[in-house]
Design an enzyme around this catalytic site. Structure first.
Site, PDB file in Angstrom:
ATOM      1  N   GLY A   1       0.834  -1.194   0.000  1.00  0.00           N
ATOM      2  CA  GLY A   1       0.000   0.000   0.000  1.00  0.00           C
ATOM      3  C   GLY A   1       0.870   1.246   0.000  1.00  0.00           C
ATOM      4  O   GLY A   1       1.981   1.227   0.534  1.00  0.00           O
TER       5      GLY A   1
ATOM      6  N   GLN B   1       2.877   9.907   1.186  1.00  0.00           N
ATOM      7  CA  GLN B   1       4.216   9.317   1.344  1.00  0.00           C
ATOM      8  C   GLN B   1       5.165   9.690   0.212  1.00  0.00           C
ATOM      9  O   GLN B   1       6.372   9.554   0.340  1.00  0.00           O
ATOM     10  CB  GLN B   1       4.117   7.781   1.425  1.00  0.00           C
ATOM     11  CG  GLN B   1       3.410   7.298   2.678  1.00  0.00           C
ATOM     12  CD  GLN B   1       3.261   5.792   2.647  1.00  0.00           C
ATOM     13  OE1 GLN B   1       2.311   5.265   2.083  1.00  0.00           O
ATOM     14  NE2 GLN B   1       4.219   5.086   3.231  1.00  0.00           N
TER      15      GLN B   1
ATOM     16  N   CYS C   1       5.432  -0.217   7.353  1.00  0.00           N
ATOM     17  CA  CYS C   1       5.130   0.945   6.518  1.00  0.00           C
ATOM     18  C   CYS C   1       6.381   1.315   5.730  1.00  0.00           C
ATOM     19  O   CYS C   1       7.475   1.312   6.277  1.00  0.00           O
ATOM     20  CB  CYS C   1       4.717   2.111   7.419  1.00  0.00           C
ATOM     21  SG  CYS C   1       4.357   3.618   6.521  1.00  0.00           S
ATOM     22  N   LEU C   2       6.201   1.643   4.454  1.00  0.00           N
ATOM     23  CA  LEU C   2       7.354   2.019   3.618  1.00  0.00           C
ATOM     24  C   LEU C   2       8.017   3.300   4.135  1.00  0.00           C
ATOM     25  O   LEU C   2       9.174   3.547   3.848  1.00  0.00           O
ATOM     26  CB  LEU C   2       6.926   2.198   2.160  1.00  0.00           C
ATOM     27  CG  LEU C   2       6.467   0.912   1.447  1.00  0.00           C
ATOM     28  CD1 LEU C   2       5.979   1.226   0.044  1.00  0.00           C
ATOM     29  CD2 LEU C   2       7.590  -0.120   1.420  1.00  0.00           C
TER      30      LEU C   2
ATOM     31  N   HIS D   1      -4.893   1.812   7.310  1.00  0.00           N
ATOM     32  CA  HIS D   1      -3.523   2.338   7.455  1.00  0.00           C
ATOM     33  C   HIS D   1      -3.263   3.453   6.430  1.00  0.00           C
ATOM     34  O   HIS D   1      -2.728   4.511   6.779  1.00  0.00           O
ATOM     35  CB  HIS D   1      -2.553   1.162   7.273  1.00  0.00           C
ATOM     36  CG  HIS D   1      -1.094   1.513   7.251  1.00  0.00           C
ATOM     37  ND1 HIS D   1      -0.184   0.953   8.120  1.00  0.00           N
ATOM     38  CD2 HIS D   1      -0.372   2.324   6.431  1.00  0.00           C
ATOM     39  CE1 HIS D   1       1.023   1.438   7.838  1.00  0.00           C
ATOM     40  NE2 HIS D   1       0.945   2.249   6.820  1.00  0.00           N
ATOM     41  N   GLU D   2      -3.670   3.215   5.184  1.00  0.00           N
ATOM     42  CA  GLU D   2      -3.395   4.202   4.124  1.00  0.00           C
ATOM     43  C   GLU D   2      -4.257   5.451   4.281  1.00  0.00           C
ATOM     44  O   GLU D   2      -3.782   6.565   4.038  1.00  0.00           O
ATOM     45  CB  GLU D   2      -3.603   3.584   2.734  1.00  0.00           C
ATOM     46  CG  GLU D   2      -2.736   2.378   2.414  1.00  0.00           C
ATOM     47  CD  GLU D   2      -1.250   2.575   2.652  1.00  0.00           C
ATOM     48  OE1 GLU D   2      -0.774   3.726   2.533  1.00  0.00           O
ATOM     49  OE2 GLU D   2      -0.559   1.605   2.990  1.00  0.00           O
TER      50      GLU D   2
ATOM     51  N   HIS E   1      -2.692   7.766   6.644  1.00  0.00           N
ATOM     52  CA  HIS E   1      -1.622   8.583   6.038  1.00  0.00           C
ATOM     53  C   HIS E   1      -2.169   9.896   5.486  1.00  0.00           C
ATOM     54  O   HIS E   1      -1.540  10.945   5.613  1.00  0.00           O
ATOM     55  CB  HIS E   1      -0.952   7.834   4.880  1.00  0.00           C
ATOM     56  CG  HIS E   1       0.162   6.921   5.289  1.00  0.00           C
ATOM     57  ND1 HIS E   1       1.272   7.356   5.963  1.00  0.00           N
ATOM     58  CD2 HIS E   1       0.347   5.585   5.095  1.00  0.00           C
ATOM     59  CE1 HIS E   1       2.098   6.330   6.168  1.00  0.00           C
ATOM     60  NE2 HIS E   1       1.556   5.236   5.655  1.00  0.00           N
TER      61      HIS E   1
END
Ligand code: NI
Length: 163
Positions: free
Chosen positions: A45, A50, A90-91, A132-133, A136
């Site tokens: 994701g 991000q 998470c990235l 989660h996304e 963000h």
């Protein structure tokens, strides 16, 4: 085109993303780059926040073979119930995994990359990923859901690694 991913504790990850007024070719071009960046990372994701674009757009693919690309524009969770604990990463927080409690089942409303409205029900991995996304887009990281002690330790570890 691969896009650079912002890393915690970069303050730009805290910017609240604005709704997308019109889904046009520039948005579709960003969607394409975000999928490429997510698959390359590799991740399941990625939120526009991000990659330092502060608009309400997320891309997801929880399959093993890149077969289920999912793009959500202006996503809203319209129903949620139940609870589950899931180990998240998470990235933007590389090499860090912790359990977070979220809703087990959600129903989300969004636009696709052609500007068409749709609804989707999700649970477990996909449901967790969508929650989660969307966080963000509101400037929230999964680590914000952890204890203050864990957050302090992570910050110290990150600062040391960046020195
Ligand atoms: Ni993330």
């Amino acid at each position: 085109m691969l896009l650079p991913i912002l890393h915690y504790p970069d303050k730009r990850l805290r910017i609240k993303a604005a709704p997308i007024a019109k889904v046009d070719d520039s948005i579709r071009s960003l969607v394409k780059d975000m999928f490429e960046t997510m698959y390359e990372a590799p991740g399941i994701g990625l939120a526009a926040t991000q990659v330092n674009c502060h608009i309400r757009l997320i891309v997801i693919d929880t399959s093993d073979d890149k077969s289920q690309p999912l793009c959500l524009i202006n996503p809203h969770i319209i129903e949620k119930d139940g609870e589950l604990e899931w180990s998240e990463g998470c990235l933007s927080v590389p090499n860090y995994y912790e359990c977070v409690t979220r809703a087990n089942h959600i129903k989300v409303k969004a636009l696709d990359q052609h500007g068409k409205a749709f609804e989707l029900e999700a649970q477990e991995l996909l449901g967790v990923c969508i929650q989660h996304e969307i966080d963000h887009l509101d400037g929230i990281l999964f680590v914000d859901h952890l204890s203050k002690l864990k957050q302090r330790r992570l910050l110290e570890k990150t600062r040391k690694a960046q020195q």
